[in-house]
Design a protein around this motif. Structure first.
Motif, PDB file in Angstrom:
ATOM      1  N   ALA A  65      -3.778  -2.471  -1.474  1.00  0.00           N
ATOM      2  CA  ALA A  65      -4.968  -3.184  -1.017  1.00  0.00           C
ATOM      3  C   ALA A  65      -5.994  -2.239  -0.420  1.00  0.00           C
ATOM      4  O   ALA A  65      -7.201  -2.469  -0.554  1.00  0.00           O
ATOM      5  CB  ALA A  65      -4.568  -4.253  -0.001  1.00  0.00           C
ATOM      6  N   TYR A  66      -5.558  -1.178   0.240  1.00  0.00           N
ATOM      7  CA  TYR A  66      -6.501  -0.200   0.783  1.00  0.00           C
ATOM      8  C   TYR A  66      -7.306   0.450  -0.337  1.00  0.00           C
ATOM      9  O   TYR A  66      -8.524   0.621  -0.216  1.00  0.00           O
ATOM     10  CB  TYR A  66      -5.759   0.878   1.579  1.00  0.00           C
ATOM     11  N   LEU A  67      -6.626   0.809  -1.424  1.00  0.00           N
ATOM     12  CA  LEU A  67      -7.321   1.425  -2.558  1.00  0.00           C
ATOM     13  C   LEU A  67      -8.266   0.433  -3.218  1.00  0.00           C
ATOM     14  O   LEU A  67      -9.398   0.785  -3.595  1.00  0.00           O
ATOM     15  CB  LEU A  67      -6.302   1.951  -3.569  1.00  0.00           C
ATOM     16  N   THR A  68      -7.834  -0.806  -3.318  1.00  0.00           N
ATOM     17  CA  THR A  68      -8.709  -1.837  -3.897  1.00  0.00           C
ATOM     18  C   THR A  68      -9.943  -2.050  -3.050  1.00  0.00           C
ATOM     19  O   THR A  68     -11.061  -2.207  -3.565  1.00  0.00           O
ATOM     20  CB  THR A  68      -7.930  -3.160  -4.029  1.00  0.00           C
ATOM     21  N   LEU A  69      -9.766  -2.058  -1.757  1.00  0.00           N
ATOM     22  CA  LEU A  69     -10.897  -2.242  -0.840  1.00  0.00           C
ATOM     23  C   LEU A  69     -11.945  -1.143  -1.019  1.00  0.00           C
ATOM     24  O   LEU A  69     -13.147  -1.404  -0.984  1.00  0.00           O
ATOM     25  CB  LEU A  69     -10.380  -2.259   0.596  1.00  0.00           C
ATOM     26  N   LEU A  70     -11.483   0.090  -1.242  1.00  0.00           N
ATOM     27  CA  LEU A  70     -12.399   1.224  -1.333  1.00  0.00           C
ATOM     28  C   LEU A  70     -13.011   1.397  -2.716  1.00  0.00           C
ATOM     29  O   LEU A  70     -13.945   2.200  -2.883  1.00  0.00           O
ATOM     30  CB  LEU A  70     -11.664   2.517  -0.946  1.00  0.00           C
ATOM     31  N   THR A  71     -12.514   0.675  -3.709  1.00  0.00           N
ATOM     32  CA  THR A  71     -12.993   0.865  -5.082  1.00  0.00           C
ATOM     33  C   THR A  71     -13.686  -0.360  -5.662  1.00  0.00           C
ATOM     34  O   THR A  71     -14.303  -0.252  -6.727  1.00  0.00           O
ATOM     35  CB  THR A  71     -11.822   1.252  -6.003  1.00  0.00           C
ATOM     36  N   ALA A 266      -5.469  -5.572   4.896  1.00  0.00           N
ATOM     37  CA  ALA A 266      -6.251  -4.338   4.769  1.00  0.00           C
ATOM     38  C   ALA A 266      -7.643  -4.508   5.363  1.00  0.00           C
ATOM     39  O   ALA A 266      -8.147  -3.624   6.081  1.00  0.00           O
ATOM     40  CB  ALA A 266      -6.344  -3.935   3.295  1.00  0.00           C
ATOM     41  N   LEU A 267      -8.278  -5.632   5.093  1.00  0.00           N
ATOM     42  CA  LEU A 267      -9.602  -5.896   5.663  1.00  0.00           C
ATOM     43  C   LEU A 267      -9.531  -5.985   7.186  1.00  0.00           C
ATOM     44  O   LEU A 267     -10.425  -5.501   7.890  1.00  0.00           O
ATOM     45  CB  LEU A 267     -10.171  -7.191   5.088  1.00  0.00           C
ATOM     46  N   SER A 268      -8.486  -6.589   7.696  1.00  0.00           N
ATOM     47  CA  SER A 268      -8.323  -6.702   9.144  1.00  0.00           C
ATOM     48  C   SER A 268      -8.150  -5.328   9.785  1.00  0.00           C
ATOM     49  O   SER A 268      -8.720  -5.055  10.851  1.00  0.00           O
ATOM     50  CB  SER A 268      -7.116  -7.588   9.468  1.00  0.00           C
TER      51      SER A 268
END
Length: 294
Positions: A65-71, A266-268
């Motif tokens: 989820a961290y990678l998805t958030l950044l991409t 991840a957003l939190s």
């Protein structure tokens, strides 16, 4: 004989001092146990769980989820919008309420206590009530829409946009700035202002060189608090519209609508880290400003 008597007396003194020091440390530790227990139970353990959950696979992309958030563009836009909106609210609140707080701290007039109470009254409102007040002002049936319809034949509506959210956040940020600035001005040494005026400094020069540096730590700290509050505010945004591109609403949507717990976590985490970094930076800048003013 005297040396023999002095040595046991000195040893006993240091033993008593050591025992008193141990008792003080034990008392401090016992006093900290409730706070440390609450910290571990309600922050450390949940936040650790969020960190691990955010590293799990996102439901839509199948990767972390961290990678998805950044991409993914939608999450980056939401992050940038939330940070920009919070910064704008903080700057506007400090600029507007800073002057008001200084004026109220330095002038006495009839009805001042009532005016301060009215200006700080929004602190008692939850976010949902603030959102409802914005709708009453700038909604489709609000005061502005009715007035513009009567004058120009069309409804002017802003409540369900980012500008409406800005107004709502600004509304409950102003009281925090006013109360903080008033307290800082009360503690400001007025002899410095008198010395500057006696040397021929103008009113604006005194404001720029004496007053603003003197209350700069308070301005920085309250601005950081406004930023942190705006970053995580949910009730006002939820009342004005669930489709606004800001992080709290994204977290709510990922958690409740899509059961995408990894992305919500991840957003939190990202929201919490940005807020913590802003508060830490403001604390450092405030301490530097305080040291410079001293």
């Amino acid at each position: 004989m005297s040396a023999t008597l002095k040595q046991p007396f000195g040893a006993a003194f240091f033993d008593r001092h050591r025992c008193a020091s141990h008792r003080a440390k034990l008392t401090t530790l016992i006093a900290l146990v409730p706070a440390l227990t609450l910290f571990a139970a309600f922050w450390l353990l949940p936040f650790s769980r969020l960190l691990l959950m955010g590293a799990e696979a996102d439901r839509s992309s199948g990767v972390s989820a961290y990678l998805t958030l950044l991409t993914h563009r939608q999450y980056l836009i939401s992050l940038a919008t939330t940070v920009t909106l919070s910064l704008a609210v903080s700057v506007a609140a400090v600029a507007i309420a800073g002057f008001a707080g200084f004026f109220l701290a330095r002038h006495r007039f009839a009805g001042q206590s009532l005016l301060v109470a009215i200006l700080t009254f929004p602190l008692a409102f939850p976010g949902v009530v603030v959102g409802f007040l914005v709708i009453m002002l700038g909604g489709r049936q609000g005061a502005l829409a009715q007035t513009s319809l009567w004058l120009f034949g069309e409804r002017w509506v802003f409540a369900y946009s980012l500008f409406g959210l800005f107004i709502g956040y600004l509304y409950f940020s102003i009281p925090r700035v006013i109360t903080t600035v008033m307290a800082a001005c009360d503690n400001l040494d007025q002899s410095l202002e008198e010395a500057a005026r006696s040397l021929g400094a103008s009113h604006w020069r005194v404001m720029r060189d004496v007053i603003i540096p003197g209350i700069a730590p308070a301005l920085l700290s309250t601005g950081a608090i406004c930023f942190a509050t705006s970053m995580g505010a949910f009730g006002t945004a939820f009342t004005l519209g669930t489709r606004l591109p800001i992080l709290p609403l994204n977290i709510y949507g990922e958690f409740t609508n899509y059961a995408n717990f990894a992305m919500a976590a991840a957003l939190s985490v990202v929201l919490g880290l940005i807020t913590w970094a802003a508060l830490a930076l403001a604390r450092k800048l405030a301490s530097n400003a305080l040291g410079a003013s001293v």
